[in-house]
Design an enzyme around this catalytic site. Structure first.
Site: not given
Length: 777
Positions: A677, A673, A739, A616, A612-613, A745
């Site tokens: 995800d 986000e 989010h 980004h 996920h990070e 999610r």
């Protein structure tokens, strides 16, 4: 050292957990081999025996030792078809937690959130002091409990001075008797610096108030941003240097509510009551004789002005284009820009050189007219000058003083805390305030986080987690690059740059090494003081100290090795202007990560968070910067067009998700986000496949033998997002949070994922196997 009582509690926790686990597994699988239960009992007995001989350690380390003994002492169990079953303590506990979370009566192809989390939601009602209850919240509460133990200890000369300072802060915050004796004086003394809060005074002289003086003081002392947000950070077009940013202000309520107050009558009524009652409390404390009628009239005028202020701000969905927000100007040019606004009064006039210098004088920094600054919302500055010009000084003063009271009142009496809670209960749906000890521990952690984090790491973090997570990051980066290679919508040149950016991405895992050095920790907090009797002053001192420390980075070189968060936090971060990813110690624990757990659980957990990070860096905002964090368009026109088309798919898809009230997810503000995800899940699954290819197939989980290792991966991912919110909190999240709600999610990424659909045999067109799926990474 922990006491023997704590050690026995730890071992008992382990034993209790194992007994529960065996019951759950036995209930879930009637055909579970008897040998499995024997193993569980044997492990538990080892744990109880260890209680008399082991040194004080964390539960995690106790479990690790038990798992080692189990692995060495008992042969692995085998299913009838020849597949191994993992019987370590970690596997037993992990299996029990998954079983407890699941609702096996649900159809995984219809609603995987219910299937993976239905049992969890049923067994985890929202605590009265919470507006939501999620896996994140549980871990945060557990972390806070560890901090309470640390902060309640007597000051120790062997500890670094800042650790004892944190304890003093906690003690002062916890001493409610002294806080009540001091009363509202620290707050009213602050308000007196700016001519007092008009609506609380019988007589008031507008000549005593200057909004610029008040907002400068708020920024210096507490880091507040009223009317203007002024901060320094890396120049987004040259991240080798820092610069001052000038942005629109913060607001006291969600923008959408203030813009349309009639659309939220219950919240606005509670808000008006909050302001009114706070003003009356201060009036009564000062015994000024201001009338209720005067206060009521001022409150109405003030929040009407606040509504107009909200209207001139730009909504979040229009603030995702970094280039639009990058407007470099000399201070003299900003002066000309705002001076060009026709005015009648002097209410909105700003001497920018003086205003900025007054803020940065905290760090002995002068901001000349030749200083280059970045204005993010140029039109806002003009609109602010025009709005303030037509607003009575009394109303402006009432608003600024109210913001001080709202932000700082919680550091004073129980009366002010109760008023704030009465409003938050309407806004978020909570029915009981959180424990004072929780509030105080979290405040100390937020203000002296590297000091509290150092003790947290010492007490509750295993170094092996840092090593293993670092290895997982490398695998996730490789997985991301293979997804880039497979992307048919990208051209070769853009692919090469994307791979290079991923390789260059720096990583911060666990904690910064320097916090373990007593001298280094003391040097970092040199000059910060606290007492055990002055809570309000402690908060001011700490905020001012941190603000000064931050301001000093304006003139210094960029430090790409600097941690921007503390380790005692349950979260993870991507920093665009540093192209860095951070995974603090607080998140490196179950259900995200566990030493000794199967890799499918760790890759489904922290692996998807790592992915996920990483993603980004390539979401709708991250794609706008290069490997150094500089704003740059490194996309060829055709590939960018393809990217935007695929990003729009996510916007449209998530905008159709609705909550019980009928409100829709904001697909624009949540797109970054949501892209992260979806991409993070795909990267983690691919990285897990790499792991299996290198290390061989993993054993099954006891009691969950009907699930393949790949299915456990997806169950572990979904389990991260088990949670429930109050209707009020859910509405607020829709309005303010980038989010998506927890349910989406899970539903969103899995329904877009062909690997999930294959592993759970979901037919095409079923809710969890979309025909119109969205895929970027």
């Amino acid at each position: 050292m922990e006491s023997n009582t704590v050690v026995l509690q730890v071992i008992w926790s382990c034993f209790h957990h194992l007994i529960q686990a065996s019951a759950k597994i036995f209930t879930n699988m009637a055909k579970l081999p008897v040998a499995t239960l024997a193993v569980i009992g044997f492990i538990a007995l080892l744990g109880m025996n260890d209680a008399y001989v082991i040194q004080p350690r964390t539960l995690q380390r106790v479990l690790k030792d038990q798992a080692r003994i189990t692995k060495e002492g008992i042969a692995p169990l085998i299913t009838a078809d020849g597949k191994a079953i993992c019987t370590t303590t970690e596997c037993v506990v992990a299996a029990a937690n998954l079983i407890e979370s699941m609702d096996l009566t649900a159809d995984p192809c219809q609603d995987f959130f219910q299937y993976a989390c239905g049992g969890w939601i049923e067994k985890h009602p929202i605590p009265d002091s919470k507006s939501r209850w999620t896996q994140f919240d549980i871990l945060r509460d557990e972390l806070t409990e560890i901090l309470k133990v640390i902060l309640r200890e007597e000051n120790n000369p062997n500890d670094a001075i800042p650790v004892n300072t944190a304890r003093d802060m906690f003690t002062a915050c916890s001493d409610t008797d002294t806080i009540e004796i001091i009363g509202l004086k620290p707050l009213t003394d602050l308000l007196a610096l700016f001519g007092n809060w008009p609506m609380t005074q019988n007589t008031w002289d507008e000549a005593t108030f200057d909004w610029k003086t008040a907002t400068v003081a708020g920024r210096r002392l507490y880091g507040t941003n009223y009317f203007l947000s002024v901060f320094n950070y890396l120049d987004s077009e040259n991240t080798d240097q820092s610069t001052i940013y000038i942005d629109q202000s913060s607001l006291a309520l969600p923008r959408s509510i203030l813009v349309n107050p009639s659309g939220s009558p219950e919240i606005m009524s509670a808000y008006s009551t909050y302001i009114t009652d706070a003003a009356k409390a201060i009036r009564d404390y000062l015994a000024t004789g201001a009338t209720d009628a005067q206060i009521d009239a001022d409150v109405l005028a003030m929040w009407t002005f606040e509504s107009e202020l909200a209207k001139i701000t730009t909504p979040a969905e229009d603030r995702r284009n970094i280039t639009r927000l990058y407007n470099p100007l000399l201070v003299s040019e900003v002066q000309g820009w705002t001076d060009s606004v026709p005015t009648i009064t002097n209410n909105g006039k700003i001497n920018w050189e003086e205003y900025l210098t007054n803020i940065y004088s905290l760090a002995d920094i002068t901001v000349p007219s030749t200083e280059r600054v970045i204005v993010t919302e140029t039109e806002y500055l003009k609109k602010l000058v025009a709005l303030l010009d037509v607003t009575p000084t009394r109303t402006i003063a009432n608003y600024i003083h109210w913001r001080f009271v709202k932000d700082l009142g919680g550091y004073t009496t129980q009366q002010m805390i109760d008023l704030a809670f009465a409003f938050s209960s309407v806004l978020y749906g909570t029915s009981q305030p959180e424990a004072r000890s929780t509030t105080c521990a979290n405040q100390a952690n937020n203000l002296v986080g590297f000091a509290t984090g150092a003790k947290y790491v010492e007490r509750a973090f295993d170094e092996a987690a840092k090593t293993e997570t670092t290895l997982m990051i490398a695998n996730l980066k490789t997985a991301f690059k293979t997804l880039v290679d497979d992307a048919t919508w990208m051209d070769a040149d853009t692919k090469a740059i994307a791979r290079e950016k991923a390789d260059y991405m720096s990583e911060f895992v666990g904690y910064p090494d320097w916090i373990k050095d007593k001298a280094a920790l003391e040097a970092y907090y040199d000059g910060l003081t606290a007492t055990t009797t002055a809570h309000f002053q402690n908060v001011q001192n700490a905020n001012s100290f941190l603000n000064k420390k931050d301001f000093l980075t304006l003139r210094g070189p960029t430090d790409r090795t600097r941690w921007n968060t503390y380790p005692s936090i349950v979260n993870a971060f991507y920093e665009p202007q540093l192209n860095s990813i951070t995974f603090p110690a607080g998140i490196l624990q179950p259900p995200f990560y566990g030493l000794g757990r199967l890799a499918n659980m760790n890759y489904g957990g922290i692996g998807s968070v790592i992915g996920h990070e990483i993603t980004h860096g390539f979401d709708d905002q991250g794609r706008q910067s290069d490997k150094y964090g500089n704003t740059a368009n490194w996309w060829t026109p055709e590939t960018l067009a393809n990217y935007l088309e695929r990003a729009q798919c996510f916007i449209d898809q998530y905008s159709n998700f609705t909550v019980a009230s009928g409100s829709h997810v904001n697909g624009v503000t949540t797109q970054g986000e949501n892209i992260a995800d979806n991409g993070g899940l795909r990267e983690a699954y691919r990285a897990y496949n790499f792991y299996v290819a290198a290390n061989g197939a993993e054993p099954l989980l006891p009691g969950l033998e009907q699930f393949s290792s790949d299915q456990i991966f997806f169950l572990s991912y979904a389990n991260l997002w088990c949670g429930v919110e109050t209707p009020e909190r859910l509405e607020d999240q829709i309005l303010t949070d980038p989010h998506s709600p927890s349910r989406f999610r899970v539903i969103g990424p899995l329904s877009n994922n062909e690997d999930f659909a294959r592993e759970f045999n979901c037919p095409a067109g079923s809710p969890m196997n979309r025909v119109d799926d969205c895929i970027l990474w």
